[in-house]
Design an enzyme around this catalytic site. Structure first.
Site, PDB file in Angstrom:
ATOM      1  N   ASN A   1       0.805  -1.219   0.000  1.00  0.00           N
ATOM      2  CA  ASN A   1       0.000   0.000   0.000  1.00  0.00           C
ATOM      3  C   ASN A   1       0.842   1.276   0.000  1.00  0.00           C
ATOM      4  OD1 ASN A   1      -2.454   1.740   0.713  1.00  0.00           O
ATOM      5  ND2 ASN A   1      -1.192   1.993   2.558  1.00  0.00           N
TER       6      ASN A   1
ATOM      7  N   SER B   1      -4.113   2.841  -8.750  1.00  0.00           N
ATOM      8  CA  SER B   1      -4.934   4.053  -8.710  1.00  0.00           C
ATOM      9  C   SER B   1      -5.685   4.192 -10.022  1.00  0.00           C
ATOM     10  CB  SER B   1      -4.050   5.291  -8.502  1.00  0.00           C
ATOM     11  OG  SER B   1      -4.775   6.484  -8.745  1.00  0.00           O
TER      12      SER B   1
ATOM     13  N   TYR C   1       3.495   9.718 -11.145  1.00  0.00           N
ATOM     14  CA  TYR C   1       2.557   8.925 -10.341  1.00  0.00           C
ATOM     15  C   TYR C   1       1.773   7.948 -11.216  1.00  0.00           C
ATOM     16  CZ  TYR C   1      -1.184   7.955  -6.966  1.00  0.00           C
ATOM     17  OH  TYR C   1      -2.080   7.338  -6.111  1.00  0.00           O
TER      18      TYR C   1
ATOM     19  N   SER D   1       3.916   5.051 -12.299  1.00  0.00           N
ATOM     20  CA  SER D   1       4.142   4.082 -11.215  1.00  0.00           C
ATOM     21  C   SER D   1       2.906   3.226 -10.972  1.00  0.00           C
ATOM     22  CB  SER D   1       4.546   4.818  -9.925  1.00  0.00           C
ATOM     23  OG  SER D   1       3.460   5.517  -9.343  1.00  0.00           O
ATOM     24  N   LYS D   2       1.736   3.838 -11.012  1.00  0.00           N
ATOM     25  CA  LYS D   2       0.513   3.095 -10.724  1.00  0.00           C
ATOM     26  C   LYS D   2       0.114   2.180 -11.884  1.00  0.00           C
ATOM     27  CE  LYS D   2      -0.110   4.569  -6.564  1.00  0.00           C
ATOM     28  NZ  LYS D   2      -0.017   3.632  -5.417  1.00  0.00           N
TER      29      LYS D   2
ATOM     30  N   ILE E   1     -10.394   9.434  -3.232  1.00  0.00           N
ATOM     31  CA  ILE E   1     -10.626   9.023  -1.848  1.00  0.00           C
ATOM     32  C   ILE E   1     -10.335  10.194  -0.928  1.00  0.00           C
ATOM     33  CG2 ILE E   1     -10.048   7.361  -0.048  1.00  0.00           C
ATOM     34  CD1 ILE E   1     -11.293   6.117  -2.569  1.00  0.00           C
TER      35      ILE E   1
END
Length: 246
Positions: free
Chosen positions: A90, A142, A155, A158-159, A188
């Site tokens: 996580n 994500s 980001y 990476s996701k 979220i």
């Protein structure tokens, strides 16, 4: 009904909003959880204190980018508990900027924290899982890894990489009875984004069919499902938890 009774789980990034919700939910369902943290020691101590009353949690300060440290964490876990049933990768960070303004340092930091940490821990976690002929790995991706987003090329990369890794490991280890799935959260509501102007929050929510932001508990519930026997025939999948956004 406790869905994880007697299971041994490692949850990385366990002191953050999503991570701590996963830790608490797993403990409530009978698991013993070892969670890692890097910078949020105060949050980690608070969470440990709350849950140590039940003797169901341990915390480790660790830089997951350090492969030797991750190897030692797995070795200590197996030495003490003789098994590892669940790994939840996580831990992750965000360092947003447009590509022309993005520094090499912030590109590397996001890739190494979000990707290398998952590789390092999974590489050693699967050793006892293979010996047990059973294991469960959950990787946190994500919605941005599926759709991309302006100003988040590091980001998003990476996701998206996490999804590719998940599908590959599922095929690689399925014959060993080790499952590997990913969760792709949408918007979220956490402390990380509570500082955003209300106009931006409203714009996000207006694009969500369920007309609300998700909560850390929504992700914890999804993690519980994938960690439990309720999802025993699911591997190599991406569970989209985004209220219909994607």
């Amino acid at each position: 009904m406790k869905l994880l009774n007697g299971k041994i789980a490692i949850v990385t990034g366990g002191s953050g909003d999503i991570g701590s919700s996963i830790v608490k939910t797993f403990v409530q369902h009978g698991a013993f959880v070892i969670f890692t943290f890097l910078s949020s020691k105060q949050k980690a101590d608070k969470l440990s204190f709350e849950l140590k009353l039940k003797n169901f949690v341990e915390s480790y300060h660790i830089d997951l980018k350090n492969i030797d440290a991750t190897k030692l964490l797995i070795e200590k876990t197996i030495e003490k508990y003789r098994r590892l049933d669940i790994l939840v990768n996580n831990a992750g960070i965000i360092k947003d900027n447009f590509l022309l303004r993005m520094s090499e340092h912030n590109w590397d930091k996001v890739i190494k924290t979000n990707i290398y940490s998952m590789f390092n821990l999974t590489k050693y976690a699967i050793i006892p899982m293979i010996k047990q002929r059973k294991g469960n790995i959950i990787n946190m991706s994500s919605v941005i890894g599926c759709t991309g987003n302006s100003g988040q090329s590091n980001y998003s990369t990476s996701k998206a990489g996490i999804i590719g890794f998940t599908k590959s490991i599922a095929k690689e280890l399925g014959s060993k009875n080790i499952r590997c799935n990913a969760i792709a959260p949408g918007y979220i509501y956490t402390k990380m984004n509570e500082h955003l102007p209300n106009t931006i929050k409203t714009n996000f929510i207006n694009h969500i069919p369920l007309n609300r932001a998700g909560t850390p508990q929504d992700i914890a519930n999804s993690s519980l499902f994938l960690a439990s026997e309720l999802s025993d025939y699911i591997t190599g999948s991406v569970l989209h938890v985004n209220g219909g956004l994607f």
